[in-house]
Design a protein around this motif. Structure first.
Motif, PDB file in Angstrom:
ATOM      1  N   GLN A   5       0.827  -1.213   0.000  1.00 48.10           N
ATOM      2  CA  GLN A   5       0.000   0.000   0.000  1.00 48.10           C
ATOM      3  C   GLN A   5       0.860   1.261   0.000  1.00 48.10           C
ATOM      4  OE1 GLN A   5      -3.670   0.344   2.476  1.00 48.10           O
ATOM      5  NE2 GLN A   5      -2.480   1.831   3.629  1.00 48.10           N
ATOM      6  N   HIS A   6       0.450   2.209  -0.824  1.00 52.63           N
ATOM      7  CA  HIS A   6       1.114   3.519  -0.818  1.00 52.63           C
ATOM      8  C   HIS A   6       0.108   4.577  -0.379  1.00 52.63           C
ATOM      9  CE1 HIS A   6       4.867   2.277  -2.637  1.00 52.63           C
ATOM     10  NE2 HIS A   6       4.205   1.621  -3.570  1.00 52.63           N
ATOM     11  N   ASN A   7       0.648   5.720   0.003  1.00 56.89           N
ATOM     12  CA  ASN A   7      -0.223   6.841   0.366  1.00 56.89           C
ATOM     13  C   ASN A   7       0.354   8.089  -0.263  1.00 56.89           C
ATOM     14  OD1 ASN A   7      -1.182   9.207   1.915  1.00 56.89           O
ATOM     15  ND2 ASN A   7      -2.319   7.674   3.013  1.00 56.89           N
ATOM     16  N   CYS A  64       5.159  10.028   0.150  1.00 53.02           N
ATOM     17  CA  CYS A  64       4.329   8.873   0.481  1.00 53.02           C
ATOM     18  C   CYS A  64       4.321   8.758   2.003  1.00 53.02           C
ATOM     19  CB  CYS A  64       4.923   7.612  -0.152  1.00 53.02           C
ATOM     20  SG  CYS A  64       4.066   6.111   0.360  1.00 53.02           S
ATOM     21  N   GLN A 101       3.483   6.280   3.693  1.00 54.13           N
ATOM     22  CA  GLN A 101       3.887   4.939   4.130  1.00 54.13           C
ATOM     23  C   GLN A 101       5.401   4.762   4.090  1.00 54.13           C
ATOM     24  OE1 GLN A 101       1.668   2.552   5.024  1.00 54.13           O
ATOM     25  NE2 GLN A 101      -0.243   3.422   4.329  1.00 54.13           N
ATOM     26  N   HIS A 102       6.023   5.352   3.077  1.00 54.58           N
ATOM     27  CA  HIS A 102       7.462   5.149   2.854  1.00 54.58           C
ATOM     28  C   HIS A 102       8.143   6.507   2.782  1.00 54.58           C
ATOM     29  CE1 HIS A 102       5.180   1.819   0.805  1.00 54.58           C
ATOM     30  NE2 HIS A 102       5.869   1.153   1.710  1.00 54.58           N
ATOM     31  N   MET A 157      10.164   8.011  -0.264  1.00 52.59           N
ATOM     32  CA  MET A 157       9.567   8.224  -1.590  1.00 52.59           C
ATOM     33  C   MET A 157       9.268   9.700  -1.816  1.00 52.59           C
ATOM     34  SD  MET A 157       6.963   4.989  -2.015  1.00 52.59           S
ATOM     35  CE  MET A 157       6.392   5.498  -3.637  1.00 52.59           C
TER      36      MET A 157
END
Ligand SMILES: [Cu+2]
Length: 288
Positions: free
Chosen positions: A154-156, A193, A195-196, A199
């Motif tokens: 999953q990305h955000n 992102c 989540q990460h 990024m």
């Protein structure tokens, strides 16, 4: 026909002629007005290009390996993920956003007074290997941005604009593309992102199509430019708001105008290039 009707007929005829006369008299001033209006003048089709190479003078920063342990899926797909703020190969710089900032067409009219058609084709920003591809992209105002997720995680996606509304949207694996537009020009919108944290991407939004991003060989091409003299800016990420180099470029009716840009400490020491003619001379003191 009675006398009263005749009088009204004459009056309306005179008024009609007056209106016609004043309409003709107004014509030049209406043309002047339309030159300053942003809504009516359509960007003429250009047949020339602005081309160039973006180089790095001095010791380039080395890409750093990213610790992806926060999401094992990222590590599996991209075991050697590195930061993409320093994609420099043989002194050539990738991911530099080059665009026409302002200037005038050959007839002296300002480029900012024209409106350009919005391309029907969407621009894609893909999340692949826990990495944005492309890292830097250009898009026109109101052109569709399509965000896709090619990762089994999953990305955000979270752009943080200043001139456009901020948004923040989760995109699980297999979710349909997220489609967005930006109504206002903005150089450049950072994208992260949630989540990460490693990024990062940058989106340059312009009212016209005269922009390009340098490839891994440092080259860029801005196509379909009408003849004129323009302020061309090369933007490279780094620091709080990136670094900009500016150049005046005269574009012929056909063919291409060359505009090479240099980044790095040594480029800064040599001075900011202000004209196209200054560029070759700049290289002389740099050959040690
Ligand atoms: Cu992500």
């Amino acid at each position: 026909m009675n006398k009263q009707t005749k009088v009204w007929l004459v009056i309306s005829l005179v008024l009609g002629l007056l209106a016609l006369g004043s309409a003709c008299g107004n014509k030049p001033s209406e043309e002047t007005k339309s030159e300053t209006s942003t809504a009516t003048k359509k960007m003429p089709a250009g047949a020339a290009s602005i081309v160039g190479i973006v180089t790095f003078i001095g010791t380039p920063p080395t890409p750093k390996k990213i610790d992806t342990s926060a999401d094992p899926v990222c590590g599996q797909k991209s075991p050697n993920l590195t930061t993409d703020d320093a994609v420099i190969k043989d002194g050539k710089v990738a991911n530099v956003f080059v665009y026409i900032k302002d200037g005038s067409l050959a007839d002296g009219s300002k480029i900012g007074d024209y409106t350009s058609d919005v391309p029907s084709q969407a621009v894609t920003l893909d999340q692949n290997g826990c990495h944005y591809r492309p890292h830097v992209l250009g898009i026109q105002t109101n052109q569709k941005l399509q965000v896709t997720n090619s990762d089994p995680t999953q990305h955000n996606i979270h752009p943080t604009p200043k001139n456009n509304p901020e948004w923040n949207q989760t995109q699980p694996n297999g979710a349909p593309p997220i489609e967005k537009t930006f109504a206002r020009a903005e150089i450049l919108i950072p994208v992260k992102c949630n989540q990460h944290p490693w990024m990062k991407a940058y989106i340059g939004v312009l009212k016209h199509p005269f922009f390009s991003v340098s490839g891994e060989d440092g080259s860029y091409t801005i196509k379909g430019v009408p003849a004129g003299t323009y302020t061309v800016v090369a933007w490279r990420e780094g620091g709080a708001a990136g670094t900009e180099k500016t150049m005046q470029v005269t574009v012929p009716a056909t063919g291409s105008a060359k505009a090479d840009f240099s980044f790095g400490e040594a480029a800064a020491a040599a001075g900011r290039p202000s004209t196209l003619e200054v560029m070759p001379a700049l290289e002389i003191p740099l050959r040690h």
